[in-house]
Design an enzyme around this catalytic site. Structure first.
Site, mmCIF file in Angstrom:
data_model
loop_
_atom_site.group_PDB
_atom_site.id
_atom_site.type_symbol
_atom_site.label_atom_id
_atom_site.label_comp_id
_atom_site.label_asym_id
_atom_site.label_seq_id
_atom_site.Cartn_x
_atom_site.Cartn_y
_atom_site.Cartn_z
ATOM 1 N N GLU A 91 0.830 -1.205 0.000
ATOM 2 C CA GLU A 91 0.000 0.000 0.000
ATOM 3 C C GLU A 91 0.864 1.255 0.000
ATOM 4 O OE1 GLU A 91 -4.010 -1.484 2.310
ATOM 5 O OE2 GLU A 91 -2.250 -1.135 3.536
ATOM 6 N N CYS A 104 3.379 8.488 1.226
ATOM 7 C CA CYS A 104 3.977 7.556 2.180
ATOM 8 C C CYS A 104 4.080 6.221 1.445
ATOM 9 C CB CYS A 104 3.060 7.448 3.401
ATOM 10 S SG CYS A 104 3.585 6.202 4.591
ATOM 11 N N CYS A 111 6.814 -7.045 7.024
ATOM 12 C CA CYS A 111 7.964 -6.560 7.802
ATOM 13 C C CYS A 111 8.342 -7.651 8.799
ATOM 14 C CB CYS A 111 7.611 -5.275 8.545
ATOM 15 S SG CYS A 111 9.035 -4.591 9.448
ATOM 16 N N CYS A 115 7.015 -5.483 15.501
ATOM 17 C CA CYS A 115 6.515 -4.555 16.532
ATOM 18 C C CYS A 115 5.043 -4.906 16.789
ATOM 19 C CB CYS A 115 6.663 -3.107 16.084
ATOM 20 S SG CYS A 115 8.355 -2.702 15.618
ATOM 21 N N CYS A 118 1.890 -2.786 15.471
ATOM 22 C CA CYS A 118 1.855 -2.369 14.066
ATOM 23 C C CYS A 118 1.218 -3.459 13.196
ATOM 24 C CB CYS A 118 3.298 -2.091 13.608
ATOM 25 S SG CYS A 118 3.467 -1.905 11.834
ATOM 26 N N CYS A 335 -0.514 5.772 10.281
ATOM 27 C CA CYS A 335 0.723 5.107 10.703
ATOM 28 C C CYS A 335 0.423 3.760 11.335
ATOM 29 C CB CYS A 335 1.449 5.938 11.746
ATOM 30 S SG CYS A 335 2.060 7.474 11.120
HETATM 31 N N1 SAH Z 1 9.542 0.409 9.746
HETATM 32 C C1 SAH Z 1 9.727 1.796 9.836
HETATM 33 C C2 SAH Z 1 8.813 2.596 8.909
HETATM 34 C C3 SAH Z 1 7.406 2.087 8.784
HETATM 35 S S1 SAH Z 1 6.400 2.210 10.246
HETATM 36 C C4 SAH Z 1 9.605 2.273 11.261
HETATM 37 O O1 SAH Z 1 9.177 1.491 12.107
HETATM 38 O O2 SAH Z 1 9.963 3.413 11.521
HETATM 39 C C5 SAH Z 1 6.011 3.965 10.211
HETATM 40 C C6 SAH Z 1 5.721 4.573 11.566
HETATM 41 O O3 SAH Z 1 4.454 4.124 12.074
HETATM 42 C C7 SAH Z 1 6.737 4.199 12.634
HETATM 43 O O4 SAH Z 1 7.100 5.346 13.364
HETATM 44 C C8 SAH Z 1 5.962 3.230 13.493
HETATM 45 O O5 SAH Z 1 6.482 3.118 14.778
HETATM 46 C C9 SAH Z 1 4.593 3.835 13.440
HETATM 47 N N2 SAH Z 1 3.520 2.942 13.871
HETATM 48 C C10 SAH Z 1 3.448 1.606 13.723
HETATM 49 N N3 SAH Z 1 2.283 1.140 14.216
HETATM 50 C C11 SAH Z 1 1.603 2.220 14.684
HETATM 51 C C12 SAH Z 1 0.322 2.391 15.270
HETATM 52 N N4 SAH Z 1 -0.502 1.365 15.484
HETATM 53 N N5 SAH Z 1 -0.059 3.642 15.614
HETATM 54 C C13 SAH Z 1 0.749 4.706 15.370
HETATM 55 N N6 SAH Z 1 1.962 4.603 14.799
HETATM 56 C C14 SAH Z 1 2.393 3.371 14.461
HETATM 57 FE FE1 SF4 Z 2 8.052 -3.005 10.812
HETATM 58 FE FE2 SF4 Z 2 5.817 -1.879 11.718
HETATM 59 FE FE3 SF4 Z 2 7.915 -2.164 13.358
HETATM 60 FE FE4 SF4 Z 2 7.996 -0.350 11.332
HETATM 61 S S1 SF4 Z 2 6.630 -0.322 13.123
HETATM 62 S S2 SF4 Z 2 9.594 -1.843 11.932
HETATM 63 S S3 SF4 Z 2 6.789 -1.460 9.773
HETATM 64 S S4 SF4 Z 2 6.738 -3.842 12.407
#
Ligand code: SAH
Ligand code: SF4
Length: 365
Positions: A91, A104, A111, A115, A118, A335
């Site tokens: 996406e 974006c 990934c 995390c 996410c 995000c």
């Molecule tokens: N992998 C990279 C970039 C993609 S994630 C990273 O982690 O930075 C993009 C952003 O979204 C990151 O700052 C991540 O921590 C944030 N993010 C992930 N899940 C989220 C959520 N449920 N609510 C708000 N931000 C989130």
């Molecule tokens: Fe991967 Fe989501 Fe963690 Fe970014 S926030 S590193 S996209 S698992």
């Protein structure tokens, strides 16, 4: 397997394509201009002879097949779901602001960082995206904004995937966006979960891109839980890399902090973050985002009053902090919500949801 598509080829590789055998050399320049200036598919370049166009259709396929497009924020946020040539789904999200237009983009299908909060992490890793797959997301967004009479100015690598875990292809895309699509490197932002070797490499690059580090916790025990890669690169190691980055680049760094109710929004979290920020040679900027809901994580985001309180707590401790406006939460475009689930196609456009999803007609690039 990462496929080779039209934006994967360098100028030299394009020049070497057998399709151009016997053609005058200016044909290569015409196709390159078509790809990077006019943003037109090679087989749609009517200035080329028909036989050459037919050969190029096979040699230079598009990377992205549009599946659905969902619109939110009265048209100012548009999430596109793309099918890659091997069937993987990714996406990208275009966001229009009064003063700029930003896309974006994704750098991996899925990934591997896991995390917990996410949606992309919850779904797991499929594969790295190729340089062409990354660049074409920006090309499609540029076409989209041009049709609206706007100029795409900013690219954030904050979609699906961890950019610094796919360093070579991502950096090749950065160079292509800067040199060939004409985007200023200062308007490109890489976001990382904290891959230290990647930050060290970035510090040695000449192009002045922006770096955002997704921190979310300034205490190792909590960060180990939220962001598992912290066990490999704990906070002291991560901040060491950030300090060296700042010394090498002299450019401001930003930290992303998704506020989770009762988890990382306490006064102690603000105090620990402020101490960490003060340890750096150049004051960072902290972006606060209330955690967006995802299917696999029961905890909720900090309510707006708590977000403001946390910001004020940071500011009182001398930290430069702002609250980021959320875009597209109703279409799972915000995000951490990108999951590229085919189910979003079925769910999209449900009566009464406010979503609009429409299968797009052919490619626009
Ligand atoms: N992998 C990279 C970039 C993609 S994630 C990273 O982690 O930075 C993009 C952003 O979204 C990151 O700052 C991540 O921590 C944030 N993010 C992930 N899940 C989220 C959520 N449920 N609510 C708000 N931000 C989130
Ligand atoms: Fe991967 Fe989501 Fe963690 Fe970014 S926030 S590193 S996209 S698992």
């Amino acid at each position: 397997m990462t496929p080779r598509t039209r934006y994967d080829l360098s100028r030299v590789e394009l020049d070497a394509l057998p399709a151009f055998a016997g053609e005058p050399r200016y044909r290569v320049e015409q196709v390159w201009r078509g790809l990077y200036h006019e943003l037109v598919a090679p087989d749609a370049l009517t200035s080329l002879p028909r036989a050459l166009r037919d050969r190029l259709r096979d040699d230079l396929p598009s990377a992205l097949d549009p599946v659905t497009e969902q619109v939110s924020d009265r048209g100012d946020t548009v999430k596109s779901l793309w099918r890659l040539v091997d069937g993987n789904l990714v996406e990208s999200v275009v966001m229009l602001y009064p003063e700029r237009a930003t896309v974006c983009i994704s750098t991996q299908a899925g990934c591997a960082m896991g995390c917990a909060f996410c949606a992309t992490g919850q779904a797991g890793f499929n594969r790295h995206l190729s340089t062409g797959e990354i660049v074409e997301q920006v090309v499609r967004a540029t076409v989209h904004t041009r049709l609206l009479g706007r100029r795409l100015s900013n690219v954030v690598f904050m979609g699906m995937g961890e950019p610094l875990a796919n360093y070579d292809r991502v950096w090749a895309a950065v160079e292509r966006l800067h040199a060939d699509l004409g985007l200023s490197a200062r308007h490109l932002t890489l976001s990382t979960v904290g891959i230290v070797p990647g930050i060290e490499r970035l510090a040695r690059e000449a192009l002045p891109v922006n770096l955002a580090v997704s921190l979310h916790a300034a205490d190792d025990a909590l960060r180990d839980e939220l962001v598992p890669i912290n066990r490999r690169y704990p906070l002291d190691v991560l901040f060491g890399a950030c300090a060296r980055y700042l010394e090498a680049k002299g450019r401001r760094l930003s930290f992303e902090w998704a506020l989770i109710d009762g988890v990382n929004d306490r006064p102690i979290d603000a105090a620990q973050l402020a101490t960490r920020c003060r340890s750096l040679p150049l004051a960072p900027h902290v972006n606060l985002i209330p955690l967006n809901p995802t299917p696999g994580w029961p905890t909720r985001g900090t309510p707006p009053a708590g977000v403001r309180l946390f910001r004020d707590e940071l500011i009182a401790r001398g930290v430069n902090a702002t609250i980021r406006q959320n875009r597209g939460t109703d279409i799972d475009a915000a995000c951490g919500q990108l999951a590229a689930r085919p189910v979003s196609i079925a769910a999209a456009g449900r009566p009464g949801t406010g979503d609009q999803a429409s299968p797009l007609p052919g490619g626009s690039a």
